[in-house]
Design an enzyme around this catalytic site. Structure first.
Site, short mmCIF file in Angstrom:
data_model
loop_
_atom_site.label_atom_id
_atom_site.label_comp_id
_atom_site.label_asym_id
_atom_site.label_seq_id
_atom_site.Cartn_x
_atom_site.Cartn_y
_atom_site.Cartn_z
N GLU A 21 0.84 -1.21 0.00
CA GLU A 21 0.00 0.00 0.00
C GLU A 21 0.87 1.26 0.00
O GLU A 21 1.77 1.40 0.82
CB GLU A 21 -0.91 -0.01 1.24
CG GLU A 21 -1.80 1.22 1.31
CD GLU A 21 -2.83 1.12 2.43
OE1 GLU A 21 -3.53 0.09 2.52
OE2 GLU A 21 -2.93 2.08 3.21
N TYR A 53 -6.50 7.14 -0.51
CA TYR A 53 -7.30 8.27 -1.00
C TYR A 53 -7.61 9.17 0.18
O TYR A 53 -8.34 8.77 1.11
CB TYR A 53 -8.58 7.70 -1.59
CG TYR A 53 -9.57 8.71 -2.10
CD1 TYR A 53 -9.56 9.11 -3.44
CD2 TYR A 53 -10.55 9.23 -1.27
CE1 TYR A 53 -10.50 10.01 -3.92
CE2 TYR A 53 -11.49 10.14 -1.74
CZ TYR A 53 -11.46 10.53 -3.07
OH TYR A 53 -12.38 11.40 -3.54
N ALA A 55 -6.20 9.85 2.82
CA ALA A 55 -5.86 9.43 4.18
C ALA A 55 -4.90 10.44 4.80
O ALA A 55 -4.00 10.93 4.11
CB ALA A 55 -5.25 8.05 4.18
N GLY A 112 -14.28 6.16 5.17
CA GLY A 112 -13.37 7.26 5.52
C GLY A 112 -13.60 7.71 6.94
O GLY A 112 -14.59 7.35 7.58
N LYS A 173 -20.93 -5.44 3.87
CA LYS A 173 -20.05 -5.01 2.77
C LYS A 173 -19.76 -6.19 1.82
O LYS A 173 -19.70 -6.02 0.61
CB LYS A 173 -18.73 -4.43 3.32
CG LYS A 173 -18.94 -3.21 4.21
CD LYS A 173 -17.65 -2.45 4.51
CE LYS A 173 -16.92 -2.92 5.73
NZ LYS A 173 -15.86 -1.99 6.16
N GLN A 184 -7.24 -3.74 9.06
CA GLN A 184 -6.46 -2.68 9.70
C GLN A 184 -5.19 -3.32 10.25
O GLN A 184 -5.16 -4.51 10.56
CB GLN A 184 -7.31 -2.08 10.84
CG GLN A 184 -6.69 -0.92 11.56
CD GLN A 184 -6.40 0.23 10.61
OE1 GLN A 184 -5.40 0.20 9.90
NE2 GLN A 184 -7.25 1.24 10.59
C1 LIG Z 1 -7.21 -1.55 4.49
C2 LIG Z 1 -7.60 -0.14 4.88
C3 LIG Z 1 -7.40 0.90 3.99
C4 LIG Z 1 -7.78 2.21 4.32
N1 LIG Z 1 -7.56 3.21 3.41
C5 LIG Z 1 -7.98 4.48 3.68
C6 LIG Z 1 -7.84 5.53 2.72
O1 LIG Z 1 -7.30 5.32 1.63
N2 LIG Z 1 -8.29 6.76 3.04
C7 LIG Z 1 -8.89 7.04 4.24
O2 LIG Z 1 -9.30 8.18 4.48
N3 LIG Z 1 -9.04 6.05 5.18
C8 LIG Z 1 -8.61 4.79 4.93
N4 LIG Z 1 -8.79 3.80 5.86
C9 LIG Z 1 -9.40 4.13 7.16
C10 LIG Z 1 -10.95 4.05 7.14
O3 LIG Z 1 -11.46 5.05 6.26
C11 LIG Z 1 -11.46 4.26 8.55
O4 LIG Z 1 -11.11 3.20 9.37
C12 LIG Z 1 -12.94 4.63 8.69
O5 LIG Z 1 -13.14 5.11 10.02
C13 LIG Z 1 -13.93 3.49 8.47
O6 LIG Z 1 -14.00 3.13 7.17
P1 LIG Z 1 -14.79 1.78 6.73
O7 LIG Z 1 -14.76 1.69 5.29
O8 LIG Z 1 -14.31 0.63 7.52
O9 LIG Z 1 -16.28 2.19 7.25
P2 LIG Z 1 -17.59 1.35 7.44
O10 LIG Z 1 -17.47 -0.05 7.02
O11 LIG Z 1 -18.70 2.16 6.83
O12 LIG Z 1 -17.75 1.35 9.04
C14 LIG Z 1 -17.66 2.55 9.79
C15 LIG Z 1 -18.39 2.34 11.13
O13 LIG Z 1 -19.80 2.27 10.92
C16 LIG Z 1 -20.33 1.00 11.28
N5 LIG Z 1 -21.21 0.62 10.15
C17 LIG Z 1 -20.83 0.17 8.94
N6 LIG Z 1 -21.88 -0.03 8.14
C18 LIG Z 1 -22.98 0.31 8.85
C19 LIG Z 1 -24.37 0.33 8.56
N7 LIG Z 1 -24.83 -0.02 7.35
N8 LIG Z 1 -25.21 0.74 9.54
C20 LIG Z 1 -24.76 1.11 10.76
N9 LIG Z 1 -23.43 1.10 11.10
C21 LIG Z 1 -22.55 0.72 10.15
C22 LIG Z 1 -19.14 0.07 11.43
O14 LIG Z 1 -19.34 -0.93 12.40
C23 LIG Z 1 -18.02 1.05 11.84
O15 LIG Z 1 -18.04 1.30 13.22
C24 LIG Z 1 -8.38 2.48 5.58
C25 LIG Z 1 -8.55 1.43 6.49
C26 LIG Z 1 -8.17 0.13 6.16
C27 LIG Z 1 -8.35 -0.96 7.16
#
Ligand SMILES: Cc1cc2nc3c(=O)[nH]c(=O)nc-3n(C[C@H](O)[C@H](O)[C@H](O)COP(=O)(O)OP(=O)(O)OC[C@H]3O[C@@H](n4cnc5c(N)ncnc54)[C@H](O)[C@@H]3O)c2cc1C
Length: 296
Positions: A21, A53, A55, A112, A173, A184
């Site tokens: 990454e 993106y 981050a 995000g 998802k 993570q």
């Molecule tokens: C491999 C990896 C790559 C990453 N790359 C980036 C990047 O490029 N840029 C960046 O800004 N950040 C990045 N992150 C960080 C990420 O954006 C954060 O961890 C963010 O806080 C959560 O993103 P997510 O996609 O997991 O969110 P989600 O899956 O949407 O989850 C966010 C929260 O909401 C809850 N939730 C999810 N879906 C629902 C639903 N339908 N209803 C109710 N609650 C729900 C989940 O339990 C969680 O607590 C990355 C993280 C990882 C692990």
């Protein structure tokens, strides 16, 4: 008709697949350095690269520059990360079309983080609230045209009320069409094994790929662990604290990631995703002599 693009295909082989990454550098000098390090990292036979993106406040516009450049340089598939932060559905659709045009093979689909200073994530008007909605959007607008990875949290996402709810949300998802979970970063493999078992029990059947960061000094380890809410095991903290010499700390961090890597392979992971922070020295030392990556 061409067959659907699947990220999961990288994890079918006997060999543990690896991916690296990157993040978009802010300057041209940073881009030159990234290119040099990508050339070096290619020697470890990764299956693909990814680029973050937005981050940590990095510029979003450069993500696709990196995707395109790394693809040209290596000939390997590249994933663009994409978050829902600050974008309407229309803007996300435009980004995806541009990503396709510039050669992105896969999308790491994320919600995000809340912007600095905000307590909680707020979708913009006409935007998306959760990553499962982004996966749905990709599948609806670009069916089978991108492999899709989503984020998983061995130590539970910081906003989740409990581990089971977080897992239910992760499953949403996958059910929406993600074909790989990338986790993570974590420093204690037991956290990953517990998470993997829980995913299996929840009926999640896609490859679960651990994310590993070779830390190179204790300050960095603390900063990143704070950001990602990853626990630093006492033994690792004690070892790093023993001596503040830069070479010593580099060696302890890299050795820790190497021990994690070997243990993960012994425990049958299909692949490992490395957060290399655009560098190649730590990854090079960590992977030296380990037989990972694509078979030539
Ligand atoms: C491999 C990896 C790559 C990453 N790359 C980036 C990047 O490029 N840029 C960046 O800004 N950040 C990045 N992150 C960080 C990420 O954006 C954060 O961890 C963010 O806080 C959560 O993103 P997510 O996609 O997991 O969110 P989600 O899956 O949407 O989850 C966010 C929260 O909401 C809850 N939730 C999810 N879906 C629902 C639903 N339908 N209803 C109710 N609650 C729900 C989940 O339990 C969680 O607590 C990355 C993280 C990882 C692990």
């Amino acid at each position: 008709m061409s067959s659907p693009i699947k990220l999961a295909d990288h994890y079918n082989g006997e060999q543990c697949a690896i991916s690296f990454e990157l993040f978009p550098p802010k300057t041209d000098a940073g881009m030159d350095l990234l290119e040099k390090n990508v050339e070096r990292l290619k020697a470890f036979q990764p299956s693909f690269f990814t680029c973050t993106y937005g981050a940590g406040g990095s510029t979003q516009s450069r993500t696709l520059d990196v995707v395109q450049r790394v693809r040209e340089l290596t000939g390997l598939p590249v994933a663009s990360h994409l978050t829902c932060v600050g974008s309407t559905v229309g803007q996300l659709g435009e980004y995806l079309a541009e990503a396709k045009r510039r050669g992105a093979d896969y999308i790491v689909a994320l919600r995000g983080d809340p912007p600095k200073g905000s307590e909680s994530f707020q979708a913009v008007e006409g935007g998306l609230r959760y990553a499962n909605e982004l996966v749905e959007l990709i599948q609806e607008r670009f069916p089978d045209q991108f492999g899709i990875a989503v984020a998983g949290y061995p130590e539970v996402h910081q906003e989740a009320t409990d581990a089971q709810t977080d897992l239910d949300n992760l499953k949403r998802k996958v059910d929406a069409g993600a074909d790989v979970i990338v986790t993570q970063l974590f420093y204690d493999n037991d956290d990953f094994y517990r998470f993997r078992d829980a995913c299996q029990a929840a009926g999640i059947r896609v490859p679960i790929v651990p994310g590993i960061l070779p830390v190179t000094n204790y300050k960095q380890a603390l900063r990143i662990a704070g950001m990602c809410k990853a626990r630093i095991p006492d033994q690792m903290a004690a070892a790093m604290n023993e001596n503040d010499d830069a070479d010593y700390q580099f060696k302890v961090g890299v050795d820790h990631a190497r021990v994690q890597t070997i243990d993960l392979i012994e425990n049958g992971v299909p692949g490992i995703h490395y957060y290399v922070l655009n560098k190649s020295d730590a990854a090079g030392q960590m992977l030296d002599g380990l037989s990972l990556g694509m078979q030539s």
